[in-house]
Scaffold this motif. Structure first.
Motif, PDB file in Angstrom:
ATOM      1  N   ARG A  27      14.785  65.854 -16.874  1.00 51.33           N
ATOM      2  CA  ARG A  27      14.281  64.933 -15.844  1.00 51.33           C
ATOM      3  C   ARG A  27      14.010  63.545 -16.420  1.00 51.33           C
ATOM      4  NH1 ARG A  27       9.078  65.352 -11.877  1.00 51.33           N
ATOM      5  NH2 ARG A  27       9.678  63.611 -10.571  1.00 51.33           N
ATOM      6  N   LYS A  28      13.466  63.477 -17.615  1.00 46.77           N
ATOM      7  CA  LYS A  28      13.196  62.175 -18.234  1.00 46.77           C
ATOM      8  C   LYS A  28      14.501  61.406 -18.434  1.00 46.77           C
ATOM      9  CE  LYS A  28      10.544  60.158 -22.026  1.00 46.77           C
ATOM     10  NZ  LYS A  28       9.778  60.460 -23.249  1.00 46.77           N
ATOM     11  N   MET A  29      15.550  62.114 -18.880  1.00 43.67           N
ATOM     12  CA  MET A  29      16.857  61.454 -19.041  1.00 43.67           C
ATOM     13  C   MET A  29      17.428  61.064 -17.674  1.00 43.67           C
ATOM     14  SD  MET A  29      18.728  63.547 -22.118  1.00 43.67           S
ATOM     15  CE  MET A  29      18.003  65.166 -21.883  1.00 43.67           C
ATOM     16  N   TRP A  30      17.347  61.973 -16.715  1.00 43.55           N
ATOM     17  CA  TRP A  30      17.867  61.751 -15.362  1.00 43.55           C
ATOM     18  C   TRP A  30      17.249  60.503 -14.739  1.00 43.55           C
ATOM     19  CZ3 TRP A  30      21.575  63.379 -12.145  1.00 43.55           C
ATOM     20  CH2 TRP A  30      21.395  63.270 -10.763  1.00 43.55           C
ATOM     21  N   ASP A  31      15.952  60.317 -14.939  1.00 43.52           N
ATOM     22  CA  ASP A  31      15.227  59.188 -14.341  1.00 43.52           C
ATOM     23  C   ASP A  31      15.397  57.881 -15.112  1.00 43.52           C
ATOM     24  OD1 ASP A  31      14.267  60.760 -12.266  1.00 43.52           O
ATOM     25  OD2 ASP A  31      12.358  61.188 -13.263  1.00 43.52           O
ATOM     26  N   HIS A  32      15.974  57.931 -16.298  1.00 42.31           N
ATOM     27  CA  HIS A  32      16.097  56.727 -17.126  1.00 42.31           C
ATOM     28  C   HIS A  32      17.087  55.745 -16.496  1.00 42.31           C
ATOM     29  CE1 HIS A  32      16.938  54.137 -20.561  1.00 42.31           C
ATOM     30  NE2 HIS A  32      15.765  54.560 -21.027  1.00 42.31           N
ATOM     31  N   PRO A  33      16.769  54.451 -16.537  1.00 40.94           N
ATOM     32  CA  PRO A  33      17.673  53.445 -15.953  1.00 40.94           C
ATOM     33  C   PRO A  33      19.100  53.481 -16.499  1.00 40.94           C
ATOM     34  CG  PRO A  33      15.561  52.447 -16.478  1.00 40.94           C
ATOM     35  CD  PRO A  33      15.520  53.845 -17.031  1.00 40.94           C
ATOM     36  N   LYS A  34      19.284  53.855 -17.757  1.00 48.68           N
ATOM     37  CA  LYS A  34      20.638  53.907 -18.322  1.00 48.68           C
ATOM     38  C   LYS A  34      21.458  55.069 -17.756  1.00 48.68           C
ATOM     39  CE  LYS A  34      19.991  51.310 -22.548  1.00 48.68           C
ATOM     40  NZ  LYS A  34      20.784  50.149 -22.215  1.00 48.68           N
ATOM     41  N   CYS A  35      20.812  55.967 -17.026  1.00 47.82           N
ATOM     42  CA  CYS A  35      21.525  57.076 -16.364  1.00 47.82           C
ATOM     43  C   CYS A  35      21.651  56.834 -14.858  1.00 47.82           C
ATOM     44  CB  CYS A  35      20.809  58.401 -16.642  1.00 47.82           C
ATOM     45  SG  CYS A  35      20.944  58.933 -18.362  1.00 47.82           S
ATOM     46  N   SER A  36      21.377  55.620 -14.422  1.00 47.05           N
ATOM     47  CA  SER A  36      21.389  55.332 -12.977  1.00 47.05           C
ATOM     48  C   SER A  36      22.774  55.518 -12.359  1.00 47.05           C
ATOM     49  CB  SER A  36      20.862  53.926 -12.691  1.00 47.05           C
ATOM     50  OG  SER A  36      21.708  52.953 -13.280  1.00 47.05           O
ATOM     51  N   LYS A  37      23.831  55.145 -13.063  1.00 45.85           N
ATOM     52  CA  LYS A  37      25.184  55.270 -12.506  1.00 45.85           C
ATOM     53  C   LYS A  37      25.554  56.740 -12.326  1.00 45.85           C
ATOM     54  CE  LYS A  37      29.391  53.912 -11.409  1.00 45.85           C
ATOM     55  NZ  LYS A  37      29.698  53.361 -10.115  1.00 45.85           N
ATOM     56  N   ILE A  38      25.320  57.563 -13.336  1.00 45.47           N
ATOM     57  CA  ILE A  38      25.654  58.980 -13.212  1.00 45.47           C
ATOM     58  C   ILE A  38      24.774  59.642 -12.149  1.00 45.47           C
ATOM     59  CG2 ILE A  38      24.154  59.822 -15.087  1.00 45.47           C
ATOM     60  CD1 ILE A  38      26.465  61.735 -15.793  1.00 45.47           C
ATOM     61  N   ARG A  39      23.532  59.218 -12.051  1.00 51.36           N
ATOM     62  CA  ARG A  39      22.622  59.748 -11.026  1.00 51.36           C
ATOM     63  C   ARG A  39      23.151  59.405  -9.632  1.00 51.36           C
ATOM     64  NH1 ARG A  39      18.267  57.739 -13.098  1.00 51.36           N
ATOM     65  NH2 ARG A  39      18.227  55.830 -11.870  1.00 51.36           N
ATOM     66  N   GLU A  40      23.555  58.171  -9.461  1.00 53.60           N
ATOM     67  CA  GLU A  40      24.095  57.707  -8.174  1.00 53.60           C
ATOM     68  C   GLU A  40      25.350  58.480  -7.784  1.00 53.60           C
ATOM     69  OE1 GLU A  40      26.650  53.803  -7.125  1.00 53.60           O
ATOM     70  OE2 GLU A  40      24.675  53.394  -7.972  1.00 53.60           O
ATOM     71  N   VAL A  41      26.259  58.651  -8.725  1.00 52.72           N
ATOM     72  CA  VAL A  41      27.503  59.376  -8.451  1.00 52.72           C
ATOM     73  C   VAL A  41      27.208  60.839  -8.143  1.00 52.72           C
ATOM     74  CG1 VAL A  41      29.710  60.129  -9.443  1.00 52.72           C
ATOM     75  CG2 VAL A  41      28.922  57.789  -9.805  1.00 52.72           C
TER      76      VAL A  41
END
Length: 172
Positions: free
Chosen positions: A75-89
């Motif tokens: 969850r900490k990685m998922w919420d990190h701004p650098k993972c925003s693109k993968i989260r969005e997709v």
């Protein structure tokens, strides 16, 4: 391309794909994944963990920094701004995961009408089960609340493949 696969990010992307393929194999060849629910989710959790670590290392984190800053906390990685693109997709594609699971006759009941909410909650539940309990997923236990494995397999398997072939598209 082949140079990317020699990097830490590329190696993690390949590992993620392998974990999700293994999770899918178990899911498809057991009783909807229920017989092997803990191992299936354990593989999916590792797949997601290393996919997110692939995104972070692609964007400049060293493996040591990722381990120190995030450990196994999905969850900490998922919420990190650098993972925003993968989260969005992932959130955009999770409705397809429901339909694919339905098409393979591996969905218990109708597709979830709110797949984005299902995925968001499933990420939290998986993160807790993966690293925040006294006995994480790798230790089988039937008394915990766990998310449905199909949402991870059918959402993130294609993304792990995308991470191998087009990391810039997925990681930013």
């Amino acid at each position: 391309m082949t140079d990317y696969l020699k990097t830490q990010s590329g190696k993690l992307a390949v590992a993620s794909y392998r974990y999700f393929e293994a999770a899918k194999t178990i899911f498809l060849h057991t009783d909807n994944g229920r017989i092997a629910l803990a191992p299936t989710l354990h593989l999916a959790a590792h797949g997601l963990e290393v996919l997110l670590k692939s995104a972070l290392t692609y964007q400049g984190y060293s493996a040591a920094e990722v381990q120190a800053d995030f450990g196994h906390d999905i969850r900490k990685m998922w919420d990190h701004p650098k993972c925003s693109k993968i989260r969005e997709v992932a959130l955009d594609n999770c409705a397809n995961a429901e339909l694919e699971a339905l098409a393979t006759k591996r969905l218990a009941g109708p597709p979830n009408k709110r797949p984005r909410e299902l995925l968001a909650k499933a990420i939290v539940d998986l993160s807790i089960a993966h690293s925040k309990q006294p006995l994480p997923l790798r230790y089988a236990s039937d008394d915990r609340k766990v998310p449905p494995p199909h949402i991870f397999i059918y959402t993130f398997l294609p993304l792990s493949e995308e991470a191998i072939h087009n990391p810039r598209n997925l990681f930013g």
